[in-house]
Design an enzyme around this catalytic site. Structure first.
Site, PDB file in Angstrom:
ATOM      1  N   ASP A 123     -29.204 -30.635 -29.298  1.00 22.63           N
ATOM      2  CA  ASP A 123     -28.594 -30.209 -30.356  1.00 22.63           C
ATOM      3  C   ASP A 123     -29.280 -30.053 -31.753  1.00 22.63           C
ATOM      4  O   ASP A 123     -30.482 -30.508 -31.643  1.00 22.63           O
ATOM      5  CB  ASP A 123     -27.542 -31.566 -30.311  1.00 22.63           C
ATOM      6  CG  ASP A 123     -26.502 -31.361 -31.617  1.00 22.63           C
ATOM      7  OD1 ASP A 123     -25.959 -30.326 -31.448  1.00 22.63           O
ATOM      8  OD2 ASP A 123     -26.417 -32.221 -32.508  1.00 22.63           O
ATOM      9  N   ASP A 132     -27.693 -30.077 -35.422  1.00 25.27           N
ATOM     10  CA  ASP A 132     -27.401 -30.684 -36.368  1.00 25.27           C
ATOM     11  C   ASP A 132     -27.172 -32.485 -36.528  1.00 25.27           C
ATOM     12  O   ASP A 132     -26.725 -32.876 -35.386  1.00 25.27           O
ATOM     13  CB  ASP A 132     -26.066 -30.268 -36.999  1.00 25.27           C
ATOM     14  CG  ASP A 132     -26.046 -28.888 -37.369  1.00 25.27           C
ATOM     15  OD1 ASP A 132     -26.698 -28.420 -38.113  1.00 25.27           O
ATOM     16  OD2 ASP A 132     -25.246 -28.164 -36.979  1.00 25.27           O
ATOM     17  N   ASP A 178     -26.550 -36.322 -31.158  1.00 25.39           N
ATOM     18  CA  ASP A 178     -26.417 -37.483 -32.031  1.00 25.39           C
ATOM     19  C   ASP A 178     -24.967 -37.660 -31.922  1.00 25.39           C
ATOM     20  O   ASP A 178     -24.495 -38.832 -32.487  1.00 25.39           O
ATOM     21  CB  ASP A 178     -26.809 -37.119 -33.460  1.00 25.39           C
ATOM     22  CG  ASP A 178     -25.776 -36.164 -34.178  1.00 25.39           C
ATOM     23  OD1 ASP A 178     -25.114 -36.597 -34.994  1.00 25.39           O
ATOM     24  OD2 ASP A 178     -25.859 -34.875 -33.396  1.00 25.39           O
TER      25      ASP A 178
END
Length: 220
Positions: free
Chosen positions: A7, A9, A182
């Protein structure tokens, strides 16, 4: 060979490029602060809470691309990379990607943020393959709409499996699969890989990772 998914961001980046791109356009006077800043903040909070309507958000995020030429947009994006993005790239994040690349793994950045914003970021990390939400283009100019399935939540699984199929691969092609994320929004894809890893996770993902014995690491 392993399949390694990152991922972007708040995982590889210490920040959110989607949110920061809109803020950058506001700071440049391209978007009206009074009209756009509150909406940008609201969408970001919805994303973190897992309640984001992706199509409503993409309408907000992609429409400004249709109002300016690609040449002008490319110039703004170059400035955005220098003034905003490079400061969000940490040494531990670069080292993590480099370790997997050196090991010969198939590395892919997979992100809900559109490919116009994220393609130079992927290049900055040295990652050849990017799966992102795709803005619609006609004759090289953006229309303000999205093409295909947004690369968000279950859409990440759909887009990844489509990408693998296009390359005549599947989950069984790889010895192991990793996904670093996250966000609670990535639970659908985290649940598909053999080695899910929570990176500086939000509260929901941290709890899920602890319950299932997933590794938790920080790249900050």
């Amino acid at each position: 060979m392993n399949l390694v998914l990152f991922d972007l961001d708040n995982t590889l980046l210490n920040g959110d490029s989607d949110f920061e791109w809109a803020q950058f356009l506001i700071e440049q006077g391209v978007l009206d602060r009074e009209l756009f800043e509150a909406k940008n903040l609201a969408f970001y909070e919805q994303y973190k809470a897992g309640t984001l309507d992706i199509h409503e958000f993409l309408d907000f995020q992609l429409k400004p691309l249709s109002r300016h030429s690609r040449k002008v947009l490319n110039g703004w994006r170059d400035d955005f990379m220098w003034t905003k993005v490079r400061g969000m790239i940490s040494t531990p994040a670069q080292e993590l990607v480099a370790r997997h690349r050196t090991a010969g793994d198939m590395c892919i950045i997979i992100t809900a943020t559109n490919s116009f914003v994220t393609s130079p970021i992927a290049r900055e990390f040295g990652v050849e393959h990017l799966i992102a939400t795709e803005p619609e283009e006609i004759d090289g100019e953006f229309t303000g709409s999205v093409t295909g399935v947004p690369c968000f939540r279950e859409g990440k699984v759909t887009r990844l499996e489509s990408w693998l199929e296009q390359h005549n691969w599947g989950w069984g092609t790889f010895v192991a699969s990793f996904f670093y994320s996250d966000s609670l929004n990535d639970l659908p894809l985290l649940g598909k890989v053999s080695h899910p890893v929570a990176v500086d996770p939000d509260a929901t993902l941290r709890k899920h990772a602890e319950q299932h014995g997933w590794p938790i690491l920080t790249l900050r």
